[in-house]
Design an enzyme around this catalytic site. Structure first.
Site, short mmCIF file in Angstrom:
data_model
loop_
_atom_site.label_atom_id
_atom_site.label_comp_id
_atom_site.label_asym_id
_atom_site.label_seq_id
_atom_site.Cartn_x
_atom_site.Cartn_y
_atom_site.Cartn_z
N PRO A 133 0.79 -1.23 0.00
CA PRO A 133 0.00 0.00 0.00
C PRO A 133 0.82 1.28 0.00
O PRO A 133 0.26 2.36 -0.10
CB PRO A 133 -0.81 -0.12 1.30
CG PRO A 133 0.06 -0.93 2.20
CD PRO A 133 0.76 -1.92 1.31
N ASP B 152 3.38 1.43 -11.58
CA ASP B 152 2.07 2.05 -11.44
C ASP B 152 2.15 3.31 -10.59
O ASP B 152 3.07 3.50 -9.80
CB ASP B 152 1.09 1.09 -10.77
CG ASP B 152 0.41 0.17 -11.77
OD1 ASP B 152 0.55 0.41 -12.98
OD2 ASP B 152 -0.25 -0.78 -11.34
N LYS C 72 -2.07 4.42 -14.18
CA LYS C 72 -3.39 4.93 -14.54
C LYS C 72 -3.86 5.89 -13.46
O LYS C 72 -3.59 5.72 -12.28
CB LYS C 72 -4.40 3.78 -14.67
CG LYS C 72 -4.01 2.70 -15.67
CD LYS C 72 -5.07 1.61 -15.72
CE LYS C 72 -4.71 0.52 -16.71
NZ LYS C 72 -3.60 -0.31 -16.24
N GLY D 294 0.77 -1.44 -7.29
CA GLY D 294 0.38 -1.12 -5.92
C GLY D 294 -0.44 -2.24 -5.32
O GLY D 294 -1.20 -2.93 -6.01
N GLY D 295 -0.29 -2.43 -4.01
CA GLY D 295 -1.06 -3.48 -3.34
C GLY D 295 -0.61 -4.86 -3.77
O GLY D 295 0.58 -5.16 -3.81
N ASP D 296 -1.58 -5.70 -4.11
CA ASP D 296 -1.31 -7.06 -4.58
C ASP D 296 -1.72 -7.16 -6.04
O ASP D 296 -2.77 -6.64 -6.43
CB ASP D 296 -2.10 -8.07 -3.74
CG ASP D 296 -1.80 -9.50 -4.16
OD1 ASP D 296 -0.89 -10.10 -3.59
OD2 ASP D 296 -2.48 -10.00 -5.08
N VAL E 112 -5.38 -8.33 -6.65
CA VAL E 112 -6.52 -7.66 -6.01
C VAL E 112 -6.81 -6.38 -6.80
O VAL E 112 -6.18 -5.35 -6.60
CB VAL E 112 -6.25 -7.34 -4.53
CG1 VAL E 112 -7.46 -6.64 -3.91
CG2 VAL E 112 -5.93 -8.62 -3.76
N MET F 64 -11.15 2.06 -4.49
CA MET F 64 -11.38 2.89 -5.68
C MET F 64 -12.83 3.33 -5.79
O MET F 64 -13.40 3.40 -6.88
CB MET F 64 -10.96 2.12 -6.95
CG MET F 64 -9.53 1.60 -6.92
SD MET F 64 -9.15 0.43 -8.24
CE MET F 64 -10.16 -0.98 -7.73
N GLY G 84 -3.37 6.21 2.79
CA GLY G 84 -2.79 5.32 3.78
C GLY G 84 -1.29 5.16 3.62
O GLY G 84 -0.76 5.10 2.52
#
Length: 341
Positions: free
Chosen positions: A97, A120, A142, A173-175, A178, A253, A282
Site C-alpha cells: 500500500p 504504477d 493509470k 500497488g497493493g497485490d 486484487v 477505488m 494510507g
C-alpha cells in the site's frame, strides 16, 4: 545472479562490447560499486585505469591485448564470460500500500534483478533507481479517468521487452491479483511463451484500514469481510447480498461513487447509523481518517475535501478506531490523535 559481496564505493572498471556488458554492469551497480564502462580496447586509457580499484574484462574483452597491457600493474584484473543469451521473463510484483518498508524481501530481490520496471502510480516505493539500479523504468500508471497507457499496450510492452531477453518487473500497488489486472498480464506472458512469476503484495484492503486502527475482522463483532471495487455503484442485488452477510465491507477505488454506494446499502436494509470510515492516503505522511456512519459519511467526506486514493470501510469494526486514538506512541511517548471529521 546477484553479487552478495558489499562493494559500496569501490571504483570498478568494466570492459567489454556494449552488447555483452549490460548484465555485469547491473550486478556490480547493485552491489554498490562505482562503475565505469569502456566498450572498446583503445578507450582503456591510463586516465581511465587510474580511477579503478578493480577491472573486469567481460566476454570477448578477455582477448583485448591493448586493454590488458594498459591495466598491467595498475589494479587487480578479473575476467568473466558474457554468458549465453538470456531468456526473458516477466515478474509481477506487489508493492503493497505504500512505502519501502512494506515491500517484501522477494519484491526487493525481484526489483534488484530487473532490466525493465513497468510501474504504477500507486506503487510508491521511493527511489526505484536505487532498488532497480541500471533498469529502464517506464511509468504506465493509470489515474482516475485517464489511462495514459492502456492495458493492452502495457501487456505489449512487458511481452516485447521479455521476448528481447530482458527480465521485466511489473510493479503494482497493493497485490497484483486484487483489482490489479494481474491475471490479464499473466495470461499475456503465458500466451507469448514466457516464464512468469507473481510476487504477492500487502493489499490496501486490509493494511490501510489496519493503519487507522480498524481491524477488518474482530471477535464478536465481524467474522467476515468483503472487498469490492467501487469503480461502479452497487446494484440492488449486490447491496442486498452484502448487507445480508452482516460483516465488514471494504471498498477500493470507490470515492467517486461514495454517495450511490452508501445510498444503495441503506436502501437494502443496512441501518443508517452503521459505523463507516474513509482512510485517505494510507501509509503516507498525509494519512487521515474520516469517521462517521454510513448515512453521514458522504457529507463528512465532502466537507473534509477527501479524495483518492482512499479506502472506504463500512461496519461495526470501524468503532475500534476510537481505541486506536488512545494508544500511546511507543517512540515519542505521546497519545496519537486521529483526524476525525
Amino acid at each position: 545472479m546477484l553479487i552478495e559481496t558489499d562493494l559500496t564505493g569501490l571504483p570498478v572498471l568494466l570492459i567489454g562490447p556494449a552488447g555483452a556488458i549490460g548484465a555485469a554492469e547491473r550486478r556490480y551497480r547493485r552491489a554498490g560499486a562505482v562503475v565505469d564502462v569502456v566498450d572498446a580496447p583503445d578507450a582503456v586509457t591510463p586516465e581511465v585505469c587510474a580511477r579503478a580499484a578493480l577491472a573486469v574484462l567481460v566476454g570477448p574483452a578477455s582477448t583485448w591485448h591493448e586493454a590488458r597491457t594498459a591495466l598491467t600493474g595498475r589494479c587487480p584484473v578479473v575476467t568473466e564470460p558474457s554468458g549465453e543469451p538470456r531468456r526473458g521473463r516477466v515478474v509481477l510484483v506487489g508493492a503493497g500500500p505504500g512505502g519501502l518498508e512494506l515491500l517484501t524481501v522477494a519484491a526487493v530481490r525481484a526489483l534488484a534483478e530487473a532490466d525493465v520496471v513497468l510501474t504504477d502510480r500507486l506503487a510508491a516505493v521511493g527511489d526505484l533507481a536505487a532498488l532497480a539500479p541500471g533498469a529502464e523504468v517506464v511509468d504506465v500508471g493509470k489515474r482516475p479517468g485517464h489511462h495514459a497507457v492502456p492495458q493492452p499496450q502495457i501487456q505489449r510492452l512487458l511481452v516485447e521487452r521479455a521476448l528481447a531477453g530482458l527480465t521485466v518487473v511489473r510493479l503494482k500497488g497493493g497485490d497484483p491479483y486484487v483489482f490489479g489486472r494481474g491475471g490479464e498480464e499473466v495470461a499475456a506472458a503465458v500466451e507469448a511463451g514466457l516464464p512468469v512469476t507473481v510476487v504477492p503484495g500487502i493489499s490496501s484492503a486490509v493494511a490501510v484500514p489496519g493503519s487507522a486502527g480498524i481491524p477488518v475482522t474482530h471477535r464478536d463483532v465481524s467474522h467476515v469481510f468483503t472487498v469490492v471495487s467501487g469503480h461502479v455503484p452497487l446494484d440492488a442485488r449486490q447491496a442486498a447480498a452484502l448487507v445480508a452477510l452482516e460483516g465488514t465491507l471494504v471498498v477500493l477505488m470507490g470515492m467517486h461513487n461514495l454517495v450511490p454506494i452508501t445510498t444503495e446499502l441503506v436502501r437494502a436494509g443496512l441501518p443508517g447509523d452503521t459505523a463507516a470510515a474513509v482512510v485517505e492516503r494510507g501509509f503516507t505522511p498525509d494519512q487521515r481518517s474520516i469517521v462517521g456512519t454510513v448515512s453521514t459519511l458522504p457529507d463528512l467526506v465532502s466537507r473534509a475535501g477527501a479524495a483518492s486514493p482512499s479506502v472506504i470501510v463500512v461496519g461495526d469494526v470501524v468503532e475500534q478506531s476510537a481505541v486506536w486514538t488512545r494508544r500511546v506512541d511507543g517512540v515519542a511517548g505521546r497519545t496519537e490523535r486521529m483526524v476525525v471529521a
